[in-house]
Design an enzyme around this catalytic site. Structure first.
Site, mmCIF file in Angstrom:
data_model
loop_
_atom_site.group_PDB
_atom_site.id
_atom_site.type_symbol
_atom_site.label_atom_id
_atom_site.label_comp_id
_atom_site.label_asym_id
_atom_site.label_seq_id
_atom_site.Cartn_x
_atom_site.Cartn_y
_atom_site.Cartn_z
ATOM 1 N N CYS A 2 0.877 -1.179 0.000
ATOM 2 C CA CYS A 2 0.000 0.000 0.000
ATOM 3 C C CYS A 2 0.911 1.225 0.000
ATOM 4 O O CYS A 2 2.122 1.109 0.035
ATOM 5 C CB CYS A 2 -0.849 0.009 1.261
ATOM 6 S SG CYS A 2 -1.752 -1.504 1.506
ATOM 7 N N ARG A 28 1.310 1.564 -5.915
ATOM 8 C CA ARG A 28 1.526 0.564 -4.849
ATOM 9 C C ARG A 28 0.243 -0.135 -4.455
ATOM 10 O O ARG A 28 0.246 -1.080 -3.670
ATOM 11 C CB ARG A 28 2.137 1.236 -3.619
ATOM 12 C CG ARG A 28 3.428 1.981 -3.870
ATOM 13 C CD ARG A 28 3.912 2.667 -2.626
ATOM 14 N NE ARG A 28 4.240 1.699 -1.601
ATOM 15 C CZ ARG A 28 5.417 1.095 -1.518
ATOM 16 N NH1 ARG A 28 6.361 1.383 -2.396
ATOM 17 N NH2 ARG A 28 5.666 0.197 -0.591
ATOM 18 N N TRP A 72 -3.929 -1.793 -1.173
ATOM 19 C CA TRP A 72 -4.022 -3.050 -1.907
ATOM 20 C C TRP A 72 -4.444 -4.049 -0.850
ATOM 21 O O TRP A 72 -3.694 -4.362 0.067
ATOM 22 C CB TRP A 72 -2.679 -3.434 -2.521
ATOM 23 C CG TRP A 72 -2.759 -4.661 -3.378
ATOM 24 C CD1 TRP A 72 -3.141 -4.738 -4.691
ATOM 25 C CD2 TRP A 72 -2.496 -6.004 -2.978
ATOM 26 N NE1 TRP A 72 -3.117 -6.033 -5.132
ATOM 27 C CE2 TRP A 72 -2.733 -6.830 -4.110
ATOM 28 C CE3 TRP A 72 -2.092 -6.601 -1.801
ATOM 29 C CZ2 TRP A 72 -2.552 -8.215 -4.076
ATOM 30 C CZ3 TRP A 72 -1.923 -7.984 -1.752
ATOM 31 C CH2 TRP A 72 -2.165 -8.771 -2.893
ATOM 32 N N ASN A 98 0.926 -0.271 6.267
ATOM 33 C CA ASN A 98 1.369 -0.930 5.046
ATOM 34 C C ASN A 98 2.077 -2.193 5.491
ATOM 35 O O ASN A 98 3.173 -2.136 6.051
ATOM 36 C CB ASN A 98 2.326 -0.027 4.263
ATOM 37 C CG ASN A 98 2.808 -0.704 2.980
ATOM 38 O OD1 ASN A 98 2.318 -1.786 2.616
ATOM 39 N ND2 ASN A 98 3.753 -0.083 2.312
ATOM 40 N N GLY A 99 1.427 -3.325 5.297
ATOM 41 C CA GLY A 99 2.038 -4.589 5.718
ATOM 42 C C GLY A 99 0.952 -5.544 6.174
ATOM 43 O O GLY A 99 -0.225 -5.341 5.909
ATOM 44 N N GLU A 470 8.003 -14.634 -20.028
ATOM 45 C CA GLU A 470 7.761 -13.211 -19.777
ATOM 46 C C GLU A 470 6.712 -12.671 -20.742
ATOM 47 O O GLU A 470 5.819 -11.911 -20.361
ATOM 48 C CB GLU A 470 9.057 -12.418 -19.917
ATOM 49 C CG GLU A 470 8.911 -10.923 -20.063
ATOM 50 C CD GLU A 470 8.232 -10.247 -18.877
ATOM 51 O OE1 GLU A 470 8.157 -10.852 -17.791
ATOM 52 O OE2 GLU A 470 7.734 -9.115 -19.057
ATOM 53 N N LYS A 474 3.156 -10.881 -19.459
ATOM 54 C CA LYS A 474 2.655 -9.560 -19.862
ATOM 55 C C LYS A 474 1.204 -9.646 -20.346
ATOM 56 O O LYS A 474 0.366 -8.810 -20.023
ATOM 57 C CB LYS A 474 3.550 -8.972 -20.954
ATOM 58 C CG LYS A 474 4.840 -8.391 -20.402
ATOM 59 C CD LYS A 474 4.568 -7.154 -19.580
ATOM 60 C CE LYS A 474 5.707 -6.760 -18.674
ATOM 61 N NZ LYS A 474 5.979 -7.726 -17.615
ATOM 62 N N GLU A 477 -1.061 -10.164 -17.188
ATOM 63 C CA GLU A 477 -1.199 -9.105 -16.177
ATOM 64 C C GLU A 477 -1.748 -7.798 -16.742
ATOM 65 O O GLU A 477 -2.295 -6.990 -16.001
ATOM 66 C CB GLU A 477 0.128 -8.843 -15.472
ATOM 67 C CG GLU A 477 1.208 -8.271 -16.346
ATOM 68 C CD GLU A 477 2.447 -7.858 -15.553
ATOM 69 O OE1 GLU A 477 2.313 -7.353 -14.432
ATOM 70 O OE2 GLU A 477 3.546 -8.055 -16.088
ATOM 71 N N HIS A 493 4.930 -32.893 -25.238
ATOM 72 C CA HIS A 493 4.782 -33.631 -23.969
ATOM 73 C C HIS A 493 3.495 -33.251 -23.261
ATOM 74 O O HIS A 493 3.414 -33.281 -22.038
ATOM 75 C CB HIS A 493 6.009 -33.358 -23.086
ATOM 76 C CG HIS A 493 7.279 -33.829 -23.723
ATOM 77 N ND1 HIS A 493 7.675 -35.137 -23.726
ATOM 78 C CD2 HIS A 493 8.182 -33.156 -24.463
ATOM 79 C CE1 HIS A 493 8.815 -35.259 -24.401
ATOM 80 N NE2 HIS A 493 9.137 -34.059 -24.867
ATOM 81 N N LYS A 587 2.495 -2.271 -7.996
ATOM 82 C CA LYS A 587 3.849 -2.229 -8.567
ATOM 83 C C LYS A 587 4.878 -2.919 -7.678
ATOM 84 O O LYS A 587 5.779 -3.585 -8.161
ATOM 85 C CB LYS A 587 4.270 -0.773 -8.753
ATOM 86 C CG LYS A 587 5.653 -0.591 -9.372
ATOM 87 C CD LYS A 587 5.694 -1.097 -10.789
ATOM 88 C CE LYS A 587 7.051 -0.941 -11.418
ATOM 89 N NZ LYS A 587 7.084 -1.602 -12.746
HETATM 90 C C1 AGP Z 1 6.059 -7.607 -13.807
HETATM 91 O O1 AGP Z 1 5.428 -6.966 -14.920
HETATM 92 C C2 AGP Z 1 5.290 -7.456 -12.529
HETATM 93 N N1 AGP Z 1 4.985 -6.115 -12.255
HETATM 94 C C3 AGP Z 1 5.891 -8.244 -11.385
HETATM 95 O O2 AGP Z 1 6.032 -9.592 -11.796
HETATM 96 C C4 AGP Z 1 7.259 -7.764 -10.858
HETATM 97 O O3 AGP Z 1 8.263 -8.037 -11.816
HETATM 98 C C5 AGP Z 1 7.567 -8.556 -9.585
HETATM 99 O O4 AGP Z 1 6.562 -8.253 -8.635
HETATM 100 C C6 AGP Z 1 8.946 -8.248 -8.982
HETATM 101 O O5 AGP Z 1 9.004 -6.904 -8.606
HETATM 102 P P1 AGP Z 1 10.458 -6.298 -8.271
HETATM 103 O O6 AGP Z 1 11.238 -6.316 -9.555
HETATM 104 O O7 AGP Z 1 10.191 -4.905 -7.770
HETATM 105 O O8 AGP Z 1 11.098 -7.182 -7.226
#
Ligand code: AGP
Length: 592
Positions: A2, A28, A72, A98-99, A470, A474, A477, A493, A587
């Site tokens: 958060c 966040r 969040w 936050n936590g 990756e 993308k 997400e 497989h 993020k």
């Molecule tokens: C990637 O697009 C995501 N936002 C997420 O997987 C991110 O890479 C992951 O949470 C790791 O975050 P960081 O690089 O700040 O450790």
């Protein structure tokens, strides 16, 4: 994860300052938000579900003291009642967290048995109840620092809290999620979850370490040690981040801006201190075991680094932060770990780092956000230097992590930093041309067609296996499409059972030893009706669509997921999703 923002100001409205500070912290977490303003002993709280509307006017009257929170959700649904701040039932203070209070259930049960009547479903309200209970027992009219410290010592987990009292005092404590304190030349004082968001308000800052707290009153800042209450002084640093980094610079979204920034910022990644690089290469060569570590997209960068180090004869194991526990007993002081993280605050990653340090493992890290926990814990800290990344999707940060990883393997192979810098400069020029080519229009049209698909598969092998994962992440997400990345070799497989007429299958193809096997995989899915979308430097008759890549074949593992960034961006916009703030995400994942 958060966001917390607080302000004690003189010639401006604290509520509005906090509200706009929260807007800068929205990456966040953006389920809900809340601001509490205190004035002449009264509290004015406004809380809403949903994102922060930058044109919204708070209902609170102008004041000099306020704190706020953007959420969040971890415990308790996304509702206004569960939004922070939470006001004490005796009205003496309001608190944000936050936590996660990991022992909140035991604490909650005890409070209920003592007659406390919870209003929300959050773990945060447990903290409020404990402070209020102790404050009452000590006959205080508002919580003292000692009371807050005593309650904080009962909490388990990574918790950062801030509260404001009726008299306008802010007390904040950091244990886990970051908290910084800033001030400006007018003597205004701010607290925040990151340095970046302070840039428009403050000129200098210090970072609270775990187990440190701060009391902020009008014109006075007093840091202290939570355990002992001992007053300490912390050194201020100038804020060097320009607040312009916090706007979209004419792009529709931060994500698109940050995708395009890759044509310039990747050169900054190679600007690393030669002495420190040499030290890291030495550690890699002498380590008994080398581990790489990361979460999400950073875990793919960690796997790619391990792949490239193994190609140079270094036995390297890639750890996903959330699946590293089984390795714990293998760690030893002769090992090296290279941790990769954009924020440097990912709880999953930092928890493994704490294990590693207990076993004496030497720690290197590559982090983008200045002043992070991971950087502070590292023996060999490196900065990614791609500039603030505000969009939730890791785009320029991941490319930067891959560029930095490739640098390490090039140095171990005996290449010079200068030679690699030239290579990246050439790649950046080619990327600039690529962005100006017809491929952008092609991706926009393809996005319109793919937006209606429910499933999409991505195949890659060898150096393109991690990029395939990756690529799929993308899609998941940002466009919420069920996309899966597989090794091209895995197809027969089991995976091939999923292929139907028209199923979109992206095939990442490089001019390397895996090429023929990858083209065989493309032929096999095509024979079963798939729509083969080739992503490669050269076309092939098997491709129904061909996304041309920049010619820099030695960096194809880095260029091949850039089409995914644009494709998923356009697919999201096509479906009126917010690419900067995808649903359920944030993020920086500062909770486990
Ligand atoms: C990637 O697009 C995501 N936002 C997420 O997987 C991110 O890479 C992951 O949470 C790791 O975050 P960081 O690089 O700040 O450790």
């Amino acid at each position: 994860m958060c966001g917390i923002y607080g302000a004690i100001v003189s010639n401006q409205d604290a509520g509005s300052v906090v509200y706009h500070g929260l807007k800068r912290l929205e990456y966040r977490g953006y389920d809900s938000w809340g601001v509490v303003v205190t004035r002449a002993g009264d509290f004015f709280i406004e809380k809403q579900v949903g994102k922060i509307d930058k044109n919204h006017q708070l209902s609170a009257p102008p004041a000099q003291v306020a704190i706020g929170h953007t959420r969040w959700a971890t415990h308790g649904r996304v509702t206004q009642v569960n939004a922070h701040p939470h006001l004490a039932q005796n009205g003496s203070f309001a608190l944000v967290q936050n936590g996660v209070v990991e022992n909140y259930q035991q604490l909650q049960e005890k409070l209920v048995s003592q007659g406390y009547d919870f209003i929300s479903q959050t773990d945060t309200e447990v903290i409020v109840a404990l402070i209020e209970q102790l404050e009452t027992r000590k006959h205080e009219t508002e919580p003292s620092v000692a009371t807050v410290r005593q309650v904080f010592s009962q909490l388990r987990g990574r918790n950062t809290i801030a509260l404001v009292t009726q008299s306008g005092k802010i007390i904040a404590i950091r244990q886990g999620s970051p908290l910084v304190v800033g001030k400006n030349k007018q003597g205004d004082i701010f607290i925040s979850s990151d340095v970046l968001s302070l840039a428009p308000d403050a000129n200098e800052y210090f970072i609270l370490d775990h187990g440190q707290g701060v009391i902020v009153t009008c014109k006075k800042i007093q840091p202290f040690v939570v355990k002992t209450g001992k007053k300490i002084s912390l050194e201020y640093q100038p804020i060097k981040i320009s607040s312009t980094a916090l706007d979209t610079a004419g792009f529709d979204h931060f994500m698109l801006k940050e995708i395009y920034e890759q044509t310039e910022v990747l050169n900054n990644v190679t600007e690393q201190p030669q002495k420190q690089l040499t030290a890291l290469v030495t550690e890699i060569k002498k380590a008994n075991r080398v581990y790489t570590l990361g979460a999400g997209s950073a875990s793919f960068a960690a796997e790619q680094l391990a792949f490239w180090l193994r190609e140079q004869g270094v036995l390297t194991t890639a750890l996903k932060s959330y699946e590293a526990r089984s390795y714990q007993n293998l760690f030893s002081s002769n090992d090296l770990c290279i941790a990769i993280s954009q924020s440097g605050e990912t709880a999953d990653t930092n928890e493994v780092v704490e294990w590693l340090l207990q076993f004496g493992v030497k720690l290197a890290s590559i982090v983008n956000m200045p002043g992070s926990t991971l950087t502070a814990l590292s023996d060999l800290p490196f900065m990614l230097q791609v500039g603030p990344e505000v969009g939730v999707a890791s785009t320029k940060a991941l490319s930067g992590q891959m560029i930095w990883s490739k640098l390490l393997s090039e140095l171990i192979a005996g290449k010079t930093l200068l030679a690699y810098q030239k290579q990246v400069q050439e790649y950046s020029k080619q990327l600039q041309n690529w962005f100006e080519s017809q491929v952008i229009g092609q991706l926009q049209s393809l996005a319109k067609e793919l937006a209606n698909h429910k499933h999409l598969f991505v195949l890659g092998r060898g150096q393109l296996y991690m990029p395939a994962l990756e690529f799929a992440l993308k899609m998941k997400e940002i466009s919420y499409i069920h996309a899966e990345g597989f090794s091209g070799g895995e197809l027969k497989h089991g995976v091939i059972a999923l292929i139907e007429q028209g199923t979109p299958v992206v095939c990442l193809v490089a001019k390397d030893k895996e090429k023929n096997d990858m083209l065989s995989a493309a032929a096999e899915v095509k024979a079963r009706g798939a729509r083969v979308i080739g992503v490669s430097i050269e076309n092939n008759q098997l491709f129904d669509d061909w996304i041309r890549l920049p010619k820099a074949s030695e960096l194809v593992a880095i260029s091949c997921f850039i089409p995914a960034q644009l494709l998923t961006y356009y697919m999201a916009v096509e479906q009126a999703y917010d690419p900067d703030k995808p649903r359920n995400l944030a993020k920086s994942v500062t909770v486990k």
